[in-house]
Write a protein that holds these residues in place. Structure first.
Motif, PDB file in Angstrom:
ATOM      1  N   SER A 121      49.793  37.067  36.896  1.00 37.10           N
ATOM      2  CA  SER A 121      48.953  37.861  36.012  1.00 37.10           C
ATOM      3  C   SER A 121      47.624  38.118  36.697  1.00 37.10           C
ATOM      4  CB  SER A 121      48.744  37.117  34.689  1.00 37.10           C
ATOM      5  OG  SER A 121      47.875  37.820  33.848  1.00 37.10           O
ATOM      6  N   SER A 122      46.984  39.225  36.355  1.00 38.54           N
ATOM      7  CA  SER A 122      45.724  39.593  36.998  1.00 38.54           C
ATOM      8  C   SER A 122      44.719  40.045  35.949  1.00 38.54           C
ATOM      9  CB  SER A 122      45.967  40.723  38.006  1.00 38.54           C
ATOM     10  OG  SER A 122      44.777  41.113  38.647  1.00 38.54           O
ATOM     11  N   THR A 123      43.498  39.546  36.052  1.00 34.63           N
ATOM     12  CA  THR A 123      42.425  39.939  35.149  1.00 34.63           C
ATOM     13  C   THR A 123      41.239  40.412  35.973  1.00 34.63           C
ATOM     14  OG1 THR A 123      43.109  38.251  33.554  1.00 34.63           O
ATOM     15  CG2 THR A 123      40.923  39.214  33.259  1.00 34.63           C
ATOM     16  N   SER A 124      40.771  41.637  35.693  1.00 32.92           N
ATOM     17  CA  SER A 124      39.636  42.207  36.418  1.00 32.92           C
ATOM     18  C   SER A 124      38.401  42.228  35.534  1.00 32.92           C
ATOM     19  CB  SER A 124      39.956  43.640  36.870  1.00 32.92           C
ATOM     20  OG  SER A 124      41.082  43.669  37.725  1.00 32.92           O
ATOM     21  N   TYR A 125      37.268  41.818  36.093  1.00 39.21           N
ATOM     22  CA  TYR A 125      35.982  41.879  35.416  1.00 39.21           C
ATOM     23  C   TYR A 125      35.091  42.831  36.210  1.00 39.21           C
ATOM     24  CZ  TYR A 125      37.720  37.636  33.177  1.00 39.21           C
ATOM     25  OH  TYR A 125      38.482  36.721  32.481  1.00 39.21           O
TER      26      TYR A 125
ATOM     27  N   TYR B 163      40.660  37.654  38.916  1.00 40.55           N
ATOM     28  CA  TYR B 163      41.366  36.380  38.828  1.00 40.55           C
ATOM     29  C   TYR B 163      42.865  36.656  38.863  1.00 40.55           C
ATOM     30  CZ  TYR B 163      37.182  33.829  37.253  1.00 40.55           C
ATOM     31  OH  TYR B 163      35.955  33.239  37.162  1.00 40.55           O
ATOM     32  N   GLU B 164      43.569  35.904  39.697  1.00 41.66           N
ATOM     33  CA  GLU B 164      45.023  35.975  39.710  1.00 41.66           C
ATOM     34  C   GLU B 164      45.569  34.653  39.172  1.00 41.66           C
ATOM     35  OE1 GLU B 164      46.454  37.108  43.560  1.00 41.66           O
ATOM     36  OE2 GLU B 164      45.354  39.024  43.544  1.00 41.66           O
ATOM     37  N   ASP B 165      46.329  34.745  38.109  1.00 42.26           N
ATOM     38  CA  ASP B 165      46.889  33.564  37.448  1.00 42.26           C
ATOM     39  C   ASP B 165      48.404  33.556  37.587  1.00 42.26           C
ATOM     40  OD1 ASP B 165      44.287  32.891  36.469  1.00 42.26           O
ATOM     41  OD2 ASP B 165      44.543  34.430  34.923  1.00 42.26           O
TER      42      ASP B 165
ATOM     43  N   ARG C 279      45.878  48.522  40.051  1.00 46.16           N
ATOM     44  CA  ARG C 279      46.784  47.401  40.361  1.00 46.16           C
ATOM     45  C   ARG C 279      48.047  47.488  39.516  1.00 46.16           C
ATOM     46  NH1 ARG C 279      45.192  41.251  41.619  1.00 46.16           N
ATOM     47  NH2 ARG C 279      45.170  42.240  43.659  1.00 46.16           N
ATOM     48  N   PHE C 280      49.192  47.463  40.178  1.00 44.64           N
ATOM     49  CA  PHE C 280      50.490  47.417  39.502  1.00 44.64           C
ATOM     50  C   PHE C 280      51.078  46.011  39.602  1.00 44.64           C
ATOM     51  CE2 PHE C 280      50.077  51.916  40.695  1.00 44.64           C
ATOM     52  CZ  PHE C 280      50.316  52.502  39.455  1.00 44.64           C
ATOM     53  N   TYR C 281      51.709  45.583  38.515  1.00 39.53           N
ATOM     54  CA  TYR C 281      52.320  44.264  38.471  1.00 39.53           C
ATOM     55  C   TYR C 281      53.693  44.278  39.146  1.00 39.53           C
ATOM     56  CZ  TYR C 281      48.954  42.179  35.216  1.00 39.53           C
ATOM     57  OH  TYR C 281      47.829  41.648  34.647  1.00 39.53           O
ATOM     58  N   PRO C 282      54.206  43.088  39.518  1.00 41.28           N
ATOM     59  CA  PRO C 282      55.567  43.016  40.052  1.00 41.28           C
ATOM     60  C   PRO C 282      56.568  43.689  39.113  1.00 41.28           C
ATOM     61  CG  PRO C 282      54.462  40.920  40.349  1.00 41.28           C
ATOM     62  CD  PRO C 282      53.538  41.767  39.518  1.00 41.28           C
TER      63      PRO C 282
END
Length: 216
Positions: A118-122, A104-106, A191-194
């Motif tokens: 923001s990113s959440t991985s399941y 999910y990308e929020d 995954r790296f954030y901005p």
């Protein structure tokens, strides 16, 4: 990384999620199909097929993410009507070999010059319903060193290809004990954030690391 704490605080509002506890192994190959549904305008993933107990628990979790986004948006709008929280995408990144990765990308806007993605991985085992954690793939210091070397090589290649990578972060990048990651057919994707390894405009930077590189 100085921006990471912002994501952590905001995610605490979003991801109050009941995790599945099922351990219902079944004979044969477990396969599921997926589709995107919406809860009050927010997308979420719904699975069908596979082990019914596991699928039901994962579906509950995936929908709760959307429910929490709607709730967080209401809360933040009480502070300022211009503020917002939303899910920009809900995607199945991997669905093979009885494993699944849903990302999910929020996006959170709270009055700054721009919002915070923001990113959440399941990541889950479809056979048992157990969460697949970073430690399941990187199990010791030698494998962690191999992973870091592979990430550095990929970042250098991106830098040489003028993809906006910060030169100073090619060999010095943030890597939490439980970093944001998801699966692909040959390994894991970190995954790296901005701002962590590239400018805000670059968005998330995804680096593939093959299992063969981790365990070499």
């Amino acid at each position: 990384m100085k921006f990471r704490w912002v994501y952590v605080l905001i995610l605490a509002l979003i991801t109050t999620i009941i995790l599945p506890t099922a351990d219902a192994s079944a004979a044969g190959t477990i396969a599921v199909k997926s589709k995107v549904l919406y809860y009050k305008g927010q997308p979420y993933i719904e699975l069908s097929g596979g082990n019914k107990s596991v699928t039901a628990k994962l579906n509950k979790m995936f929908k709760v993410h959307a429910v929490n986004i709607v709730s967080s948006d209401k809360k933040i709008k009480k502070e300022n009507k211009k503020y917002s929280v939303s899910t920009t995408s809900a995607t199945v990144k991997f669905n093979q070999k009885e494993k699944i990765s849903v990302v999910y990308e929020d996006y959170i806007y709270a009055g700054a010059a721009h919002g915070f993605p923001s990113s959440t991985s399941y990541n889950y085992d479809l056979r048992t319903g157990k969460e697949l954690k970073f430690i399941n793939f990187v199990q010791n210091d030698d494998q962690l060193a191999n992973l870091e070397d592979s990430i550095s090589s990929s970042l250098r290649a991106m830098y040489n290809a003028n993809q906006g990578i910060f030169e100073e972060n090619i060999n010095d990048f943030p890597l939490d004990q439980e970093p944001a990651f998801y699966l692909y057919d040959k390994g894991i994707v970190i995954r790296f954030y901005p701002y962590e390894v590239a400018p805000y405009a670059a968005g998330f930077v995804d680096v593939k690391v093959p299992y063969s590189k981790i365990s070499k």
